[in-house]
Design an enzyme around this catalytic site. Structure first.
Site, mmCIF file in Angstrom:
data_model
loop_
_atom_site.group_PDB
_atom_site.id
_atom_site.type_symbol
_atom_site.label_atom_id
_atom_site.label_comp_id
_atom_site.label_asym_id
_atom_site.label_seq_id
_atom_site.Cartn_x
_atom_site.Cartn_y
_atom_site.Cartn_z
ATOM 1 N N GLU A 42 33.789 74.585 39.986
ATOM 2 C CA GLU A 42 32.596 73.762 40.140
ATOM 3 C C GLU A 42 32.860 72.461 39.367
ATOM 4 O O GLU A 42 33.254 72.509 38.202
ATOM 5 C CB GLU A 42 31.374 74.474 39.553
ATOM 6 C CG GLU A 42 30.129 73.660 39.814
ATOM 7 C CD GLU A 42 28.846 74.260 39.235
ATOM 8 O OE1 GLU A 42 28.864 75.393 38.719
ATOM 9 O OE2 GLU A 42 27.824 73.543 39.304
ATOM 10 N N ARG A 269 38.607 87.730 32.789
ATOM 11 C CA ARG A 269 38.787 86.333 32.424
ATOM 12 C C ARG A 269 39.616 86.248 31.148
ATOM 13 O O ARG A 269 39.741 87.217 30.398
ATOM 14 C CB ARG A 269 37.453 85.623 32.291
ATOM 15 C CG ARG A 269 36.505 86.169 31.255
ATOM 16 C CD ARG A 269 35.093 85.622 31.436
ATOM 17 N NE ARG A 269 35.007 84.188 31.221
ATOM 18 C CZ ARG A 269 34.560 83.322 32.142
ATOM 19 N NH1 ARG A 269 34.153 83.739 33.320
ATOM 20 N NH2 ARG A 269 34.486 82.046 31.872
ATOM 21 N N LYS A 279 32.045 75.958 29.929
ATOM 22 C CA LYS A 279 31.961 74.521 30.144
ATOM 23 C C LYS A 279 30.692 73.948 29.527
ATOM 24 O O LYS A 279 30.676 72.811 29.082
ATOM 25 C CB LYS A 279 32.035 74.205 31.639
ATOM 26 C CG LYS A 279 33.461 74.185 32.152
ATOM 27 C CD LYS A 279 33.523 73.751 33.592
ATOM 28 C CE LYS A 279 33.218 74.895 34.512
ATOM 29 N NZ LYS A 279 33.385 74.582 35.924
HETATM 30 P P1 ATP Z 1 32.625 78.384 32.713
HETATM 31 O O1 ATP Z 1 31.933 79.699 32.551
HETATM 32 O O2 ATP Z 1 33.630 78.074 31.684
HETATM 33 O O3 ATP Z 1 31.671 77.259 32.923
HETATM 34 P P2 ATP Z 1 32.992 78.872 35.428
HETATM 35 O O4 ATP Z 1 33.378 80.240 35.794
HETATM 36 O O5 ATP Z 1 31.579 78.502 35.657
HETATM 37 O O6 ATP Z 1 33.499 78.546 33.987
HETATM 38 P P3 ATP Z 1 34.174 77.614 37.651
HETATM 39 O O7 ATP Z 1 34.448 76.179 37.832
HETATM 40 O O8 ATP Z 1 33.138 78.239 38.473
HETATM 41 O O9 ATP Z 1 33.876 77.797 36.123
HETATM 42 O O10 ATP Z 1 35.518 78.443 37.742
HETATM 43 C C1 ATP Z 1 36.465 78.304 38.764
HETATM 44 C C2 ATP Z 1 37.302 79.535 38.815
HETATM 45 O O11 ATP Z 1 37.964 79.752 37.574
HETATM 46 C C3 ATP Z 1 36.452 80.753 39.104
HETATM 47 O O12 ATP Z 1 37.104 81.530 40.076
HETATM 48 C C4 ATP Z 1 36.407 81.468 37.787
HETATM 49 O O13 ATP Z 1 36.309 82.842 37.966
HETATM 50 C C5 ATP Z 1 37.726 81.056 37.127
HETATM 51 N N1 ATP Z 1 37.607 81.096 35.679
HETATM 52 C C6 ATP Z 1 36.691 80.468 34.916
HETATM 53 N N2 ATP Z 1 36.850 80.776 33.621
HETATM 54 C C7 ATP Z 1 37.908 81.615 33.545
HETATM 55 C C8 ATP Z 1 38.571 82.286 32.476
HETATM 56 N N3 ATP Z 1 38.179 82.156 31.208
HETATM 57 N N4 ATP Z 1 39.626 83.080 32.783
HETATM 58 C C9 ATP Z 1 40.039 83.197 34.047
HETATM 59 N N5 ATP Z 1 39.463 82.601 35.093
HETATM 60 C C10 ATP Z 1 38.404 81.813 34.866
HETATM 61 MG MG MG Z 2 31.212 79.343 37.937
#
Ligand code: ATP
Ligand code: MG
Length: 572
Positions: A42, A269, A279
């Site tokens: 995102e 994760r 984020k």
């Molecule tokens: P955050 O919780 O840090 O805001 P998010 O999951 O909302 O992260 P996205 O931009 O939606 O961020 O993530 C894109 C991809 O990266 C998704 O498939 C998510 O599952 C993966 N991802 C995010 N954080 C991690 C992590 N700590 N380890 C592995 N994969 C991750």
């Molecule tokens: Mg997300």
């Protein structure tokens, strides 16, 4: 002194449970043997090291198995998203060494997503609900109690169609209606209790502008986007496990009997100690100026790691070492540091720089004389060759390398002691010069001309070798030393009443403005990386200006935290 980035190899990574599943499915001929993945960030912030795990997995699996991997922006949340983030994410993925097959935006599908929502209403699989958000929450029930049907659940299809069209036209304010899937309010899985598919949000979108005032929910847009792109394996983190039944339900409606449907597989994760990864929290650090920006070298973002001197190879190596599994755990940041240290040890040219200079005058070295000594660029890489470093009567050494009153096991320079100046000569300290306040301002030595190159012909030994720079030849540099941004292992786990911000490490940045580097450093441009002998790995920071170079310490030569911890253990 450059080292070109190396692309990721397409050689198979070790088999983890996801690669095993994919190989089994391919062998069965599922998806016609195709492998198609996507990385779906995102654009609401910069990518962090956790995302690198997902990137390495999605792009890695596709590359190893002759498949494809798309970069898809999940841009369904207009108020939090921005083109700045889109551009940064593209740069980070490319820098990590991956090439996407197609670049998509969920917003590319807004029209298709809308049409399919209309189709769901027609099939009586979705309806417009006019309860308030609060009422919807109450009707949803709890983990132990089933939900209740909304009084609007059975409104006629025609009425829902009409309302949904008018929602799109902008006739209603935010929060007055939502579109919900008609699944079951009695499902034990809360995600299946008639989840919201669309909400009204009068907000401009960074790509579609004011074209829309209704936006699809992530849980709706994601599976349909996967199905549109004919993704075979939708890899995501474990928090989406409970959403999988909804994912499957929506895909099923969409593909309508086609055999080819994406399969969601969840993995754990990445969690790292001494940092925060969400984020939202990273944004807070930036907005409240606890750090200088998203790429402040103390941040766990990819752009910060890049600025700090990490190589893409070291990050990919780290991701492959930690592997992919189904169980949550916390990885020690020392493992990340280990990966970069190992990579830079192989590749970074060695140079001499002095962080806290102490002047040394060699009294028996002729005034005005200078000579060039040969120094090996990288003992780990013969092809890196040697360079010539100027030596003269006045030098700088590290202040920490001299003690007037040395403790017992201090073998470096002190009055009457002889040490080696790396690749140059043996010197012996004869005198200490102080200012009126008693501060040491200069150390005087004599050198032994017979030891040129750094060895004594009579076989005499010294216990220490110091790095040095020639005072008149050295260039002034600024050096920034970084430590962990947080002083506790799990800042996100801060108990009620506090926040992660209470645990910022006050000493996470130390700026040294009066450092000196050997003259060869004068030509360095970002992101050149070096080993400063005996000190650690450093890279040129983009803040550098001609004649005013700034270096970041990427990592020290050894894990000092591990040593500190050992010491405390030993004391106990
Ligand atoms: P955050 O919780 O840090 O805001 P998010 O999951 O909302 O992260 P996205 O931009 O939606 O961020 O993530 C894109 C991809 O990266 C998704 O498939 C998510 O599952 C993966 N991802 C995010 N954080 C991690 C992590 N700590 N380890 C592995 N994969 C991750
Ligand atoms: Mg997300």
């Amino acid at each position: 002194m450059s080292h070109p980035e190396q692309p990721p190899s397409a050689v198979s990574a070790p088999l983890d449970f996801i690669r095993t599943i994919i190989d089994e499915e391919t062998a069965e001929g599922k998806h016609g043997g195709r492998v198609a993945t996507r990385f779906p960030p995102e654009p609401n912030g910069y990518l962090h090291i956790g995302h690198a795990k997902s990137i390495c997995l999605n792009f890695g699996v596709a590359a190893e198995r002759g498949g494809t991997c798309n970069l898809r922006f999940d841009d369904t949340n207009p108020t939090k998203e921005d083109v700045e983030y889109v551009e940064a994410i593209k740069e980070d993925v490319a820098w990590l060494g991956f090439e996407w097959d197609e670049l998509y935006f969920a917003s590319d599908y807004f029209e298709k997503l809308y049409d399919f929502a209309v189709e769901l209403i027609r099939r009586d699989k979705a309806y417009v609900d006019s309860l308030t958000a609060e009422e919807i929450r109450q009707y949803r029930g709890t983990l132990t109690e089933p939900g209740q049907n909304s009084p609007y659940r059975d409104r006629p299809v025609e009425e829902s169609l009409d309302l949904f069209q008018r929602m799109r036209k902008g006739e209603f304010p935010d929060g007055t209606h939502v579109l919900r899937a008609k699944i079951s309010m009695a499902s034990p899985n809360l995600n299946m209790r008639d989840p919201t598919l669309y909400r009204i949000r009068h907000a401009a979108h960074h790509r579609t502008g004011d074209a829309w005032c209704i936006y699809p929910m992530y849980d709706y847009a994601h599976p349909i986007s996967d199905a549109i792109e004919r993704i075979t394996h939708s890899l995501c983190t474990l928090e989406f496990e409970d959403h999988r039944p909804l994912y499957d339900w929506l895909v099923e409606q969409f593909v309508d009997g086609r055999r080819d449907r994406p399969r969601q597989i969840e993995f754990a994760r990445l969690n790292l100690n001494y940092t925060v990864m969400s984020k939202r929290k990273l944004l807070q650090l930036v907005q409240q100026r606890h750090v200088a920006g998203w790429d402040d070298p103390r941040m766990p973002t990819i752009s910060a790691l890049r600025r700090r001197g990490y190589t893409p190879e070291s990050i990919r190596d780290f991701c492959s070492r930690i592997g992919v599994a189904k169980k949550e755990n916390v990885i020690d940041v020392a493992q990340l540091e280990h990966s970069v240290r190992e990579d830079l040890n192989r590749r970074a040219p060695r140079v001499m720089a002095v962080l806290k200079p102490l002047k040394v005058v060699i009294t028996n070295y002729p005034e005005g004389k200078e000579e060039l000594v040969d120094v090996i660029n990288n003992p780990e890489d013969e092809s890196a060759g040697t360079r010539r470093v100027p030596f003269s009567r006045e030098l700088f050494i590290e202040r920490d390398d001299f003690r007037e009153d040395p403790p017992k096991k201090f073998f470096r320079l002190s009055p009457g002691k002889e040490v080696r100046l790396r690749c140059a000569y043996f010197v012996t300290c004869t005198e200490v010069v102080k200012d009126p306040h008693g501060n040491i301002v200069e150390v005087r030595c004599v050198y032994d001309p017979a030891t040129r190159g750094g060895d004594a012909p009579d076989g005499r030994r010294v216990k220490a070798t110091l790095h040095w720079v020639s005072a008149s030849h050295a260039i002034p540099i600024e050096v920034r030393l970084y430590d962990r941004l947080f002083s506790i292992e799990d800042p996100e786990g801060t108990p009620e009443g506090g926040t992660f911000l209470d645990h910022l490490n006050p000493d996470s940045l130390e700026v040294l403005r009066d450092c000196r580097g050997e003259p060869s450093l004068g030509e360095a441009v970002a992101p050149a990386r070096f080993q400063f002998e005996r000190l650690g790995y450093f890279c040129v920071d983009p803040d550098s200006r001609p004649g005013a170079l700034v270096f970041n310490r990427t990592v020290s030569l050894r894990d000092t935290w591990a040593r500190l911890e050992q010491k405390t253990v030993r004391k106990d």
